[in-house]
Design a protein around this motif. Structure first.
Motif: not given
Length: 216
Positions: A44-52
């Motif tokens: 789904g890609g690199k690095r931070i993709l999202g958060w909850s």
């Protein structure tokens, strides 16, 4: 307690974080303090993709976005902190870059997250402003220019407190840069050479906050 971070979704394989001295559960979760860092690989890609965000109002995040940033509401209980070979105890702060500080600040206020302070900095190159928010044990550091621009905010990286920065340096060797004085008085910080370890998230390790001086 208000809104806190439940989970940070990261586009890295677990092996990279394990090489950096983190303990990773069989399901790919790295529990740093009460926050879950879920390592989902690179599909789904690199690095931070999202958060909850725990206890955030769901109606405000119905579209899964916070000012364009992938964000969901959570009611999960805090994680049980894991023990890590590098001595990580908790995430000290998450750095979020925004092209429009005012707009992103208002979006956070819509979740009941109020700014705690701000200052000007040149840490990230050009002169910028930092606005700080408290999300439980984690500080959210919002960084942007002095003029509003277009586009969505994005995550820059993490600073993680370890119980002994010198011991972490001994464990990681050349993978951890030289420690220097942090902005926070009495603390030191060292930058992890994360790419060499197969990580895509800019990461720094920090010494603990100094113990308060008590009158004798």
């Amino acid at each position: 307690m208000g809104v806190t971070i439940d989970e940070i979704l990261v586009g890295d394989p677990p092996e990279g974080w394990a090489a950096a001295g983190f303990s990773v559960d069989e399901d790919g979760t790295c529990r740093i303090g009460t926050v879950r860092v879920r390592l989902v690989g690179r599909d789904g890609g690199k690095r931070i993709l999202g958060w909850s965000l725990r206890d955030a109002p769901e109606a405000r995040l119905a579209d899964g976005r916070l000012d364009g940033l992938p964000t969901t509401a959570s009611s999960a209980p805090p994680a049980d902190p894991a023990s890590h070979p590098n001595g990580a105890t908790h995430i000290d702060h998450v750095v979020l870059l925004s092209p429009d500080l005012g707009r992103t600040t208002e979006a956070l206020r819509g979740l009941g997250i109020e700014p705690r302070g701000e200052r000007e900095t040149d840490t990230y190159g050009a002169p910028m402003r930092q606005i700080f928010f408290r999300l439980g044990e984690v500080i959210l550091e919002l960084v942007g220019g002095t003029e509003a621009g277009e586009g969505d905010p994005g995550f820059f990286g993490l600073a993680i407190t370890v119980d002994d920065l010198d011991a972490a340096a001994a464990l990681l060797g050349d993978h951890l840069g030289a420690a220097k004085d942090a902005v926070q008085e009495g603390r030191r910080i060292a930058t992890l050479r994360h790419r060499d370890l197969g990580m895509s998230v800019a990461t720094a390790f920090m010494s603990p906050e100094p113990s308060p001086v008590r009158d004798r």
